[in-house]
Design a protein around this motif. Structure first.
Motif, PDB file in Angstrom:
ATOM      1  N   ALA A   1       1.516  -4.826  -5.156  1.00  0.00           N
ATOM      2  CA  ALA A   1       0.767  -3.564  -5.074  1.00  0.00           C
ATOM      3  C   ALA A   1       0.560  -3.062  -3.644  1.00  0.00           C
ATOM      4  O   ALA A   1       0.813  -1.876  -3.382  1.00  0.00           O
ATOM      5  CB  ALA A   1      -0.565  -3.680  -5.802  1.00  0.00           C
ATOM      6  N   PRO A   2       0.109  -3.879  -2.685  1.00  0.00           N
ATOM      7  CA  PRO A   2      -0.073  -3.341  -1.330  1.00  0.00           C
ATOM      8  C   PRO A   2       1.237  -2.816  -0.722  1.00  0.00           C
ATOM      9  O   PRO A   2       1.255  -1.737  -0.116  1.00  0.00           O
ATOM     10  CB  PRO A   2      -0.607  -4.534  -0.532  1.00  0.00           C
ATOM     11  CG  PRO A   2      -1.237  -5.427  -1.557  1.00  0.00           C
ATOM     12  CD  PRO A   2      -0.380  -5.259  -2.789  1.00  0.00           C
ATOM     13  N   ALA A   3       2.323  -3.554  -0.902  1.00  0.00           N
ATOM     14  CA  ALA A   3       3.617  -3.104  -0.380  1.00  0.00           C
ATOM     15  C   ALA A   3       4.076  -1.834  -1.102  1.00  0.00           C
ATOM     16  O   ALA A   3       4.663  -0.939  -0.494  1.00  0.00           O
ATOM     17  CB  ALA A   3       4.651  -4.207  -0.525  1.00  0.00           C
TER      18      ALA A   3
ATOM     19  N   GLY B   1      -0.933   1.805  -8.188  1.00  0.00           N
ATOM     20  CA  GLY B   1      -1.498   1.287  -6.941  1.00  0.00           C
ATOM     21  C   GLY B   1      -2.223  -0.031  -7.151  1.00  0.00           C
ATOM     22  O   GLY B   1      -2.020  -0.718  -8.153  1.00  0.00           O
ATOM     23  N   GLU B   2      -3.078  -0.345  -6.189  1.00  0.00           N
ATOM     24  CA  GLU B   2      -3.798  -1.617  -6.248  1.00  0.00           C
ATOM     25  C   GLU B   2      -4.920  -1.611  -7.280  1.00  0.00           C
ATOM     26  O   GLU B   2      -5.178  -2.617  -7.926  1.00  0.00           O
ATOM     27  CB  GLU B   2      -4.357  -1.962  -4.867  1.00  0.00           C
ATOM     28  CG  GLU B   2      -3.258  -2.252  -3.865  1.00  0.00           C
ATOM     29  CD  GLU B   2      -3.806  -2.638  -2.511  1.00  0.00           C
ATOM     30  OE1 GLU B   2      -4.410  -3.727  -2.429  1.00  0.00           O
ATOM     31  OE2 GLU B   2      -3.636  -1.855  -1.562  1.00  0.00           O
ATOM     32  N   ASP B   3      -5.612  -0.486  -7.439  1.00  0.00           N
ATOM     33  CA  ASP B   3      -6.744  -0.456  -8.357  1.00  0.00           C
ATOM     34  C   ASP B   3      -6.687   0.691  -9.362  1.00  0.00           C
ATOM     35  O   ASP B   3      -7.555   0.825 -10.206  1.00  0.00           O
ATOM     36  CB  ASP B   3      -8.060  -0.382  -7.579  1.00  0.00           C
ATOM     37  CG  ASP B   3      -8.149   0.867  -6.712  1.00  0.00           C
ATOM     38  OD1 ASP B   3      -7.153   1.606  -6.603  1.00  0.00           O
ATOM     39  OD2 ASP B   3      -9.219   1.101  -6.130  1.00  0.00           O
ATOM     40  N   HIS B   4      -5.670   1.532  -9.255  1.00  0.00           N
ATOM     41  CA  HIS B   4      -5.551   2.636 -10.200  1.00  0.00           C
ATOM     42  C   HIS B   4      -4.089   3.046 -10.358  1.00  0.00           C
ATOM     43  O   HIS B   4      -3.221   2.590  -9.626  1.00  0.00           O
ATOM     44  CB  HIS B   4      -6.391   3.842  -9.745  1.00  0.00           C
ATOM     45  CG  HIS B   4      -5.839   4.537  -8.546  1.00  0.00           C
ATOM     46  ND1 HIS B   4      -5.952   4.029  -7.260  1.00  0.00           N
ATOM     47  CD2 HIS B   4      -5.147   5.689  -8.426  1.00  0.00           C
ATOM     48  CE1 HIS B   4      -5.361   4.849  -6.413  1.00  0.00           C
ATOM     49  NE2 HIS B   4      -4.858   5.862  -7.097  1.00  0.00           N
TER      50      HIS B   4
ATOM     51  N   LEU C   1      -5.918   6.831 -13.913  1.00  0.00           N
ATOM     52  CA  LEU C   1      -6.476   5.865 -14.853  1.00  0.00           C
ATOM     53  C   LEU C   1      -6.728   4.582 -14.083  1.00  0.00           C
ATOM     54  O   LEU C   1      -5.995   4.267 -13.136  1.00  0.00           O
ATOM     55  CB  LEU C   1      -5.478   5.541 -15.973  1.00  0.00           C
ATOM     56  CG  LEU C   1      -5.358   6.466 -17.157  1.00  0.00           C
ATOM     57  CD1 LEU C   1      -4.308   5.932 -18.136  1.00  0.00           C
ATOM     58  CD2 LEU C   1      -6.670   6.656 -17.877  1.00  0.00           C
ATOM     59  N   PRO C   2      -7.726   3.824 -14.495  1.00  0.00           N
ATOM     60  CA  PRO C   2      -7.879   2.492 -13.899  1.00  0.00           C
ATOM     61  C   PRO C   2      -6.616   1.668 -14.163  1.00  0.00           C
ATOM     62  O   PRO C   2      -5.892   1.914 -15.128  1.00  0.00           O
ATOM     63  CB  PRO C   2      -9.088   1.904 -14.631  1.00  0.00           C
ATOM     64  CG  PRO C   2      -9.824   3.086 -15.168  1.00  0.00           C
ATOM     65  CD  PRO C   2      -8.777   4.126 -15.463  1.00  0.00           C
TER      66      PRO C   2
END
Length: 191
Positions: free
Chosen positions: A21-23, A63-66, A94-95
């Motif tokens: 996710a971060p990358a 993404g990381e959180d959504h 969305l989450p």
């Protein structure tokens, strides 16, 4: 006495761990695709909805959180009416634990759910009750670096037999879209 089938257990769905996710977020920013609607992707989603005959189609970046629907085709004028009588209109975010696209991204494989309620792992997903999603077809957007950026997906409020043709179509559309996204970023041109 009437029989009511058991309701899915909430929380059974475990959103898979996503170490990329971060990358991915960094790569999406470099491609100019970070959390903003893109008219060309809305048009792409609209075409997918028409091709598939479904109310919902998305180009989704995870993404990381959504999740963010950079391309979205949804029934804004006829929202899903929940059992309690309230209406739900799908927005652009969305989450990460809602829906099925995060599973496609982590698995890096297409996912076909003809009736999500037939799969205990997916039946309790919040989009089933919130938006009435009962079938899903999605394929990952895997770029030339091998990273899964997100998904192209279609969803319906009724069970649906997607078949091999549906699977082949969604996979081909995903592959074509990745080429367009990368070419647009490389050439500095709009989609």
């Amino acid at each position: 006495m009437s029989y009511e089938p058991p309701r899915p257990v909430r929380g059974l769905l475990l959103t898979p761990e996503d170490k990329e996710a971060p990358a991915r977020v960094h790569r999406l920013r470099r491609l100019g695709l970070a959390d903003r609607p893109e008219p060309a992707l809305d048009a792409f989603a609209g075409r997918l909805a028409r091709l598939s005959g479904v109310p919902y189609a998305m180009v989704n970046f995870v993404g990381e959180d959504h999740q963010f629907f950079a391309g979205l085709s949804a029934p804004a004028l006829a929202p899903f009416v929940r059992e309690d009588g309230t209406a739900a209109v799908l927005g652009r975010t969305l989450p990460r634990d809602h829906g099925f696209c995060p599973h496609v991204v982590v698995r890096r494989k297409a996912l076909v759910l003809e009736d999500v309620r037939d799969y205990p792992r997916f039946a309790g997903n919040p989009v089933v009750d919130e938006y009435g999603i009962h079938s899903y077809l999605g394929a990952p957007l895997i770029d030339s670096s091998g990273m899964a950026l997100g998904t192209v997906c279609a969803a319906d409020t009724a069970p649906r037999a997607w078949g091999k043709a549906g699977l082949d179509t969604i996979k081909a559309l995903a592959a074509d879209l990745v080429v367009r996204l990368e070419r647009s970023a490389q050439d500095g041109l709009p989609l």
